[in-house]
Design an enzyme around this catalytic site. Structure first.
Site, mmCIF file in Angstrom:
data_model
loop_
_atom_site.group_PDB
_atom_site.id
_atom_site.type_symbol
_atom_site.label_atom_id
_atom_site.label_comp_id
_atom_site.label_asym_id
_atom_site.label_seq_id
_atom_site.Cartn_x
_atom_site.Cartn_y
_atom_site.Cartn_z
ATOM 1 N N ASN A 114 47.225 55.951 53.051
ATOM 2 C CA ASN A 114 47.658 56.723 51.896
ATOM 3 C C ASN A 114 47.342 58.209 51.989
ATOM 4 O O ASN A 114 47.711 58.972 51.105
ATOM 5 C CB ASN A 114 47.077 56.121 50.623
ATOM 6 C CG ASN A 114 47.792 54.836 50.274
ATOM 7 O OD1 ASN A 114 48.985 54.846 50.022
ATOM 8 N ND2 ASN A 114 47.068 53.733 50.319
ATOM 9 N N LYS B 290 59.133 43.340 46.730
ATOM 10 C CA LYS B 290 58.532 44.290 47.659
ATOM 11 C C LYS B 290 57.374 44.958 46.928
ATOM 12 O O LYS B 290 57.413 45.122 45.699
ATOM 13 C CB LYS B 290 59.540 45.317 48.136
ATOM 14 C CG LYS B 290 59.624 46.564 47.285
ATOM 15 C CD LYS B 290 58.764 47.700 47.812
ATOM 16 C CE LYS B 290 58.377 48.648 46.676
ATOM 17 N NZ LYS B 290 57.385 49.633 47.121
ATOM 18 N N SER C 258 54.068 58.821 49.541
ATOM 19 C CA SER C 258 54.855 57.796 48.854
ATOM 20 C C SER C 258 54.831 58.042 47.362
ATOM 21 O O SER C 258 54.036 58.791 46.866
ATOM 22 C CB SER C 258 54.308 56.414 49.177
ATOM 23 O OG SER C 258 52.988 56.286 48.656
ATOM 24 N N GLU D 16 48.219 47.319 50.997
ATOM 25 C CA GLU D 16 47.963 48.322 52.031
ATOM 26 C C GLU D 16 46.500 48.340 52.477
ATOM 27 O O GLU D 16 45.597 48.585 51.692
ATOM 28 C CB GLU D 16 48.320 49.710 51.508
ATOM 29 C CG GLU D 16 49.814 49.934 51.400
ATOM 30 C CD GLU D 16 50.170 51.221 50.676
ATOM 31 O OE1 GLU D 16 49.266 51.836 50.107
ATOM 32 O OE2 GLU D 16 51.362 51.580 50.689
ATOM 33 N N THR E 118 58.912 48.847 51.918
ATOM 34 C CA THR E 118 58.457 50.222 52.205
ATOM 35 C C THR E 118 57.289 50.114 53.189
ATOM 36 O O THR E 118 57.516 50.013 54.385
ATOM 37 C CB THR E 118 58.042 50.973 50.919
ATOM 38 O OG1 THR E 118 57.111 50.192 50.190
ATOM 39 C CG2 THR E 118 59.259 51.269 50.071
ATOM 40 N N THR F 49 53.234 47.970 41.431
ATOM 41 C CA THR F 49 54.314 48.761 42.016
ATOM 42 C C THR F 49 55.199 47.915 42.861
ATOM 43 O O THR F 49 54.869 47.588 43.985
ATOM 44 C CB THR F 49 53.807 49.828 42.949
ATOM 45 O OG1 THR F 49 52.972 50.658 42.213
ATOM 46 C CG2 THR F 49 54.957 50.640 43.505
#
Lengths: 384, 384
Positions: free
Chosen positions: B379, B169, B384, B260, B146, B180
């Site tokens: 974010n 992932k 998401s 991220e 993603t 996650t």
């Protein structure tokens, strides 16, 4: 309209040289009586700063003549020598004003893990004492600022002749139990320490304790309420308690609005909870979800992140019965897609998130802020 | 070296059109046997995506023929119709490959609260099935990305002829229970579902469950382990469990390194704890302290924020006995100032925080990342 709004109080704020930039950094609030009743609530962090350990002992006696507060250093994690510094600070105030050190509360805020420059602080106390006036509340409120962009004061005047006033500082490390802040409230109502304590605990439980700006709990949080009795008026407990709550709510809102780097004030209301504890647990979980806080910063009504936060709690609910509104648009119904998210208007600073657990009739409101690049910049550059 | 490193597996990744940018978004992993044993662990979030609810049922049987995974949509909070979509996805795989749908696990990742475009997904399954090869592991790993900047694979080859391989992932919403992520592990060892389950739970407990990148728990986390038995080798449990742990640890590290917006990988080791639970609680509290994460981003060895995080826990410790090292410099000793913080070298991506509770002999390691403006940007812009 600050700590000197009520009769029987004097205050001052001076620059003692604790802050490198020369801004005011030392505040003194003195209760001139005739009563010297007081109550306090403190951080629930188990790592407590020296002034918190000291002031907890002072407040146990229910009598406070003066409060000395400094910014420019938290005096936390400074060991036995740091505690001696707090003790010496209280002794100095007592000496200068002719009180007992055991009646002098101390509060500090700033960087953790550094000793205070006592060679600057102690002379500062002499200058602050000399500057005490019945209208010194604003100056005191200014002197306790750290990363605050504005000083914070509030007051409530009863038609019966008594007043509750206060000041607060706090912009980061805002989390429950309490939010990172120093607060001094004063009143000229004629009440004993027991009544003050009851009113203060009730007020903080639903105001300061429900501000959760960044999930970080401080070592120094202190909220004090001092009563002088100077109005000669002894209000009904309920009316007084409501006044204290109103002033605390006002100051708590000012903390939220001035939170470090924030661009949104987020009001999270959890309704339909089986218990108030469930509502608070869910509210805090939502308030601490960094992904949601980023989404709301970006004006994205990302209700999926609300649900994922609710799902981490132990509150009573069924996933397929959850409802979520953002700014009054029910974007999630029965745990799934609800009204069109395009209907949500997020242009304004205040964002309202409503989470309906559909499990009862209890509710709670928690306030938080969005997570922004400015928050990161401020807290990666500023040691606090 | 991915899910096709072990004998008896084929895989493929295709672009089904779920992602607007046309990148690969559908992966298929097929166990060719002779064994079809499997185990799985799933998110502990009470709000579970449809594919999690489905796959939990499938794994209860201990037999998995195929796993179909999609990025481009989480199929979470999509109600009964979303569950029907997952069911239809499994049915389609079963039809195409000649299996029972009850042996087809499904995993999804992407935006919460949107239905999947089944008119694109179902034809994609046909194309993925046609593309299955014994070296399709890399393609499958690419198709589940993603916000990941790189695809993640790992493998362990035993000298006894058996192999454990895997793909993962995950880049955001990384928090325990699990982080996650979607993970598929495969092995050609000849083991039953009970042994797989035991080894997988033991491995995730100290690897994926101790990655806490941003404190946010997903609705979709899925970790599967499939065994084909194709090597004909039945390893000792201990050796096999260690291989699974090693592959999980490798993939967990890759998740941390690709989190991220992160610029630092932070290894928090809690030592001297009375219990392992205490060590984990303290480690997580430190890992979730936004102020500390900002400070470490700014290369500021702000140990005061470590202590304030420890102080919010219920672990056994005395505040005046806490010790903290940052990159091996004991900047806090006995709850107060320790070695000179100027000695701490923070130029490198990895930061090591060691917290000694001085209360026992237990320990735990939690991994997290710093909090950066890039995290906020990613974010607040990306739903998401």
């Amino acid at each position: 309209m600050s700590v000197t709004a009520a009769q029987g109080f004097t205050a001052a704020g001076v620059a003692a040289g604790l802050k490198e930039n020369g801004n005011p950094d030392l505040a003194l609030v003195v209760n001139q009586g005739p009563r010297l009743a007081a109550a306090g609530v403190f951080t629930s962090n188990r790592v407590k700063a020296a002034p918190v350990l000291w002031s907890e002992q002072v407040l146990a006696g229910g009598t406070v003549s003066a409060v000395v507060l400094n910014s420019g250093g938290a005096n936390a994690c400074t060991g036995p020598l740091g505690f001696q510094d707090t003790h010496a600070t209280a002794e100095k105030v007592a000496d200068v004003l002719g009180y007992s050190a055991g009646e002098v509360a101390v509060a500090s805020t700033g960087l953790i893990g550094l000793r205070l420059p006592m060679d600057k602080l102690l002379p500062g106390i002499e200058r602050a004492a000399a500057a005490l006036t019945p209208d010194g509340g604003e100056g005191a409120a200014i002197a306790i600022k750290t990363t605050d962009t504005v000083h914070k004061t509030a007051a409530f005047r009863s038609e019966d002749g008594w007043t509750v006033g206060g000041m607060a500082k706090g912009a980061g490390m805002l989390a429950p139990g309490l939010a990172t802040m120093l607060v001094v409230l004063t009143t000229d109502a004629d009440l004993d320490a027991g009544s003050l304590d009851k009113a203060l605990r009730a007020a903080t439980r639903t105001t300061f304790d429900r501000v959760d700006s960044d999930g970080c709990m401080s070592t120094n949080d202190t909220v004090l309420l001092l009563a002088s009795g100077a109005s000669g008026s002894a209000p009904e407990y309920a009316a007084f308690a409501e006044a204290v709550r109103a002033v605390c709510a006002d100051l708590a809102q000012q903390l939220v609005r001035d939170a470090e780097g924030a661009s949104k004030d987020i009001r999270i209301e959890v309704v339909g909870a089986a218990t108030e504890e469930d509502a608070v647990e869910v509210g805090r979980s939502i308030a601490r979800n960094n992904l949601l806080k980023c989404a709301l910063h970006g004006e994205d009504p990302n209700w999926g992140r609300v649900l994922s936060a609710i799902g981490t709690t132990s509150a009573a609910f069924e996933p397929d019965q959850l409802n979520v509104a953002i700014n009054d648009v029910w974007v999630c119904k029965n745990g799934s897609v609800g009204e069109d998210r395009e209907l949500v208007d997020m242009r304004y600073r205040e964002v309202r998130v409503t989470a309906d657990l559909a499990a009862g009739s209890q509710s709670a409101v928690i306030w938080t802020n969005d997570l922004t690049a400015d928050y990161v910049h401020e807290n990666s550059a500023y040691s606090s």
